[in-house]
Design an enzyme around this catalytic site. Structure first.
Site, PDB file in Angstrom:
ATOM      1  N   ASP A  10       0.972  -1.183   0.196  1.00  6.06           N
ATOM      2  CA  ASP A  10      -0.013   0.111  -0.014  1.00  6.06           C
ATOM      3  C   ASP A  10       0.806   1.255   0.154  1.00  6.06           C
ATOM      4  O   ASP A  10       1.951   1.048   0.303  1.00  6.06           O
ATOM      5  CB  ASP A  10      -0.975   0.085   1.169  1.00  6.06           C
ATOM      6  CG  ASP A  10      -1.787   1.209   1.221  1.00  6.06           C
ATOM      7  OD1 ASP A  10      -2.305   1.621   0.340  1.00  6.06           O
ATOM      8  OD2 ASP A  10      -2.023   1.714   2.512  1.00  6.06           O
ATOM      9  N   SER A  11       0.419   2.352  -0.317  1.00  9.89           N
ATOM     10  CA  SER A  11       1.073   3.525  -0.107  1.00  9.89           C
ATOM     11  C   SER A  11       1.418   3.735   1.346  1.00  9.89           C
ATOM     12  O   SER A  11       2.158   4.561   1.569  1.00  9.89           O
ATOM     13  CB  SER A  11       0.124   4.922  -0.582  1.00  9.89           C
ATOM     14  OG  SER A  11      -0.990   5.032   0.428  1.00  9.89           O
ATOM     15  N   CYS A  73      -4.242  -1.557  -1.966  1.00  9.18           N
ATOM     16  CA  CYS A  73      -4.259  -0.262  -2.294  1.00  9.18           C
ATOM     17  C   CYS A  73      -5.439   0.229  -3.320  1.00  9.18           C
ATOM     18  O   CYS A  73      -4.992  -0.243  -4.433  1.00  9.18           O
ATOM     19  CB  CYS A  73      -3.037   0.214  -2.524  1.00  9.18           C
ATOM     20  SG  CYS A  73      -3.121   2.138  -3.061  1.00  9.18           S
ATOM     21  N   GLU A 152      -3.079   9.520   8.311  1.00 12.48           N
ATOM     22  CA  GLU A 152      -1.706   9.076   8.494  1.00 12.48           C
ATOM     23  C   GLU A 152      -0.923  10.470   9.356  1.00 12.48           C
ATOM     24  O   GLU A 152       0.335  10.357   9.550  1.00 12.48           O
ATOM     25  CB  GLU A 152      -0.602   8.900   7.038  1.00 12.48           C
ATOM     26  CG  GLU A 152      -1.291   7.847   6.236  1.00 12.48           C
ATOM     27  CD  GLU A 152      -0.463   6.670   6.280  1.00 12.48           C
ATOM     28  OE1 GLU A 152       0.886   6.793   6.894  1.00 12.48           O
ATOM     29  OE2 GLU A 152      -0.562   5.603   5.812  1.00 12.48           O
ATOM     30  N   CYS A 184     -10.964   3.196  -0.154  1.00 10.84           N
ATOM     31  CA  CYS A 184      -9.508   3.310  -0.183  1.00 10.84           C
ATOM     32  C   CYS A 184      -9.402   2.486   1.289  1.00 10.84           C
ATOM     33  O   CYS A 184     -10.020   2.877   2.182  1.00 10.84           O
ATOM     34  CB  CYS A 184      -9.168   4.950   0.134  1.00 10.84           C
ATOM     35  SG  CYS A 184      -7.784   5.133   0.952  1.00 10.84           S
ATOM     36  N   HIS A 186      -7.267   3.123   3.577  1.00 11.58           N
ATOM     37  CA  HIS A 186      -7.224   3.863   4.681  1.00 11.58           C
ATOM     38  C   HIS A 186      -8.464   4.097   5.535  1.00 11.58           C
ATOM     39  O   HIS A 186      -8.590   4.358   6.710  1.00 11.58           O
ATOM     40  CB  HIS A 186      -6.447   5.243   4.323  1.00 11.58           C
ATOM     41  CG  HIS A 186      -4.905   5.233   4.165  1.00 11.58           C
ATOM     42  ND1 HIS A 186      -4.550   4.712   2.981  1.00 11.58           N
ATOM     43  CD2 HIS A 186      -4.224   5.307   5.028  1.00 11.58           C
ATOM     44  CE1 HIS A 186      -3.144   4.913   3.140  1.00 11.58           C
ATOM     45  NE2 HIS A 186      -2.850   5.360   4.407  1.00 11.58           N
TER      46      HIS A 186
END
Lengths: 273, 273
Positions: A10-11, A73, A152, A184, A186
Site C-alpha cells: 500500500d502507499s 491499495c 496518516e 480506499c 485507509h
C-alpha cells in the site's frame, strides 16, 4: 506445501486493514508488508505514475520471493491491476472487485456512494465493476483528497478529520445513497467516525475480509498453501519513517509490530516488474 | 419531547463501546458518561460491593437529571440490574440480556464460550439468560482477571495483552465452542487481537449495537425522545484521571473528547440511589 511469504503493499498503513483480515483467515502463512510512505499519498497523482510505483513495488516483492501479491491499495488497483497481472509470474489480487460486488449486493435503493481518492474516482473502475454486477445501480462518486494525509497525520481522530468526513458525506446524503463504498484501504481505519457521521441507515462497505477469502481460495486452487499446523509470521518494510510506521500499525491494528525495515525508493525503482 | 440527557456508566472506558453505538443510533440525543476510574477494575470485587458502586453512580446520574440510565458495564449489570431498576425512577438498561440472546442465536454447535470478569462469571447471569433463550446451549465460562487492567494500561496492544488473550482462549478452543461472548464492555476495544487469536470460525458476540437499539426503543415507547432534527452533545465525567480518560477515549473510539470533568468518589457515595 509452499513456505514462501505472501506480499501485501500500500502507499502507507491503509493496507494493514487487509493484512489484519489475512492474519485472521490465514494464521499459518507468512506475510511481507511494504508501505510506500516516502511517496504517500498516491491519490492525487496521475494514474500513469501510480502504475509505475505499483509495478516497482510488485517487482521488488517478487524478487523477495513472495508467492502471491495483494495490491492492498485502491488507487494502485485502479491504476495497475491488469498490468501487474500481465507482468508478474505470481498471482496478483486487488481490492476493488470484491468491494464492488459487495456494494451491489448491499444496496436496497440501488444508489451507492463511493468515497475514494481522486485517482480511483478518475479511473472509473468502481462504476464499471458495480455496473458489471448490477447495471441498474447508480454510483455517486466523491473524491476525498484530504483524508489519507489526515489519517496518516498526527491527530487522525481530531476535529479536522471529523469536519473532512462531514464535508465528503454531505453530497452523498443529499443524493440519498443507502450504501457507501469505502474505496480506499485507509478509510476503515476511521470507521467509528464514518459510522457516526453516516448513521445507522447507511451500510458502509469495504472488502478486506472478502479479499482475504480470495487470497485463501487462490492459494488453495494453486496448491501453494503453507503447512496449516504452523504459526505464521509477518515482516514490515517501508520507504518512509520506520518509527512512524510502527506507531501507526500499533495504534490502528493492535499489532505488536516489532522491527520495521527501511527500503530506499531507488531500490524499488531498480526492481520495476 | 424530552431534552434531558441519557446517562451511561462503566468502571472505566469500556462503556464507550456502548456510547459509540448510541451516538450512531441516536445522534440527536445528549449523553452524560461517567467512568469510575478511581475504583477500576470492578471485576475482582465482591458482587455486593459492585452493587453499592452501581447504586451510587446511578443515583448520582439521576440527580444530574438524566432520563434513562445505561449500565454499560457487565459486572455492574450482573451485580445490580434488578436493584437499579427497583430503586431508580427512570428506566435502567443493562448489557447482558441482548448479548445472551445474540449468543444463543449465533451458535451452530450450541457450545458458547464466555469471557468475563470474575464477578460476572460468579453471578451466573449469562448461563441463566442464555438458558432462557435456549436451554440446550452449553456455556463454558472463563474468568479473565488480567484483561481490563491491561486494556486500561500503558501498552494495551502489546505482547502482554496478546499473551493474556491466548491464555484465556486456550480452554475455550479446547472445549470446541463456535461462539464466544465478549462479556465485558472493555473487550471489544481489543477486537482485532481477539479476532486473530480465535480465527475466522469463531463468532465473537457483543451487544453494544443491540443495547443502543434497546435504548432507542425505550425512549420511543415512553415518549421521551429529544427533537430528531437537532445535533446531540456528550459530556464526560470520571472519578479517575481526566487526562488518562481523554487519551483512552480518543484512542479507542476516535472521539474528540474535549473537557473531562472530575467527580470525587465521596460525591458518588453521598448520592447512593
Amino acid at each position: 506445501m509452499d513456505a514462501r511469504p505472501i506480499g501485501v503493499f500500500d502507499s502507507g498503513a491503509g493496507g494493514l486493514t487487509v493484512l489484519h483480515e489475512c492474519l485472521v483467515t490465514l494464521p499459518h502463512e507468512d506475510f511481507t508488508y511494504l508501505g510506500d510512505g516516502a511517496r504517500l499519498p498516491y491519490g492525487p497523482r496521475p494514474l500513469a505514475e501510480i502504475r509505475r510505483f505499483a509495478l516497482e513495488i510488485a517487482g521488488y516483492l517478487e524478487r523477495q520471493g513472495v508467492k502471491l501479491v495483494v495490491a492492498a491499495c485502491n488507487s494502485a488497483t485502479a491504476a495497475a491491476l491488469p498490468d501487474l497481472q500481465r507482468t508478474l509470474s505470481v498471482p496478483v489480487l486487488g481490492v476493488i472487485q470484491p468491494e464492488a460486488r459487495a456494494a451491489a449486493r448491499a444496496t436496497r435503493n440501488r444508489r451507492v456512494g463511493l468515497m475514494a481518492t481522486e485517482a480511483t474516482v478518475a479511473s472509473g473502475r468502481y462504476e464499471a465493476m458495480i455496473g458489471a454486477a448490477d447495471a441498474g445501480v447508480e454510483v455517486v462518486p466523491v473524491a476525498c483528497p484530504g483524508l489519507v494525509p489526515l489519517i496518516e497525520g498526527d491527530d487522525p481522530f481530531g476535529e479536522a478529520t471529523v469536519a473532512a468526513v462531514r464535508e465528503v458525506a454531505a453530497p452523498l446524503k443529499a443524493a440519498g445513497v443507502d450504501t457507501v463504498v469505502l474505496g480506499c484501504t485507509h478509510y476503515p481505519l476511521i470507521r467509528p467516525i464514518l459510522q457516526r457521521v453516516f448513521g445507522r441507515d447507511v451500510t458502509l462497505v469495504f472488502s478486506a475480509d472478502e479479499t482475504a477469502r480470495e487470497v485463501a481460495e487462490t492459494l488453495a486452487r494453486k496448491g501453494i498453501e503453507n503447512d496449516p499446523g504452523r504459526e505464521g509470521s509477518y515482516r514490515f518494510l517501508t520507504t518512509g519513517d520506520p518509527d512512524a510506521f510502527r506507531s501507526m500499525g500499533s495504534r490502528f491494528l493492535q499489532l505488536p509490530i516489532g522491527t520495521v525495515e527501511q527500503v530506499a525508493v531507488a531500490d524499488l525503482e531498480r526492481a520495476a516488474a
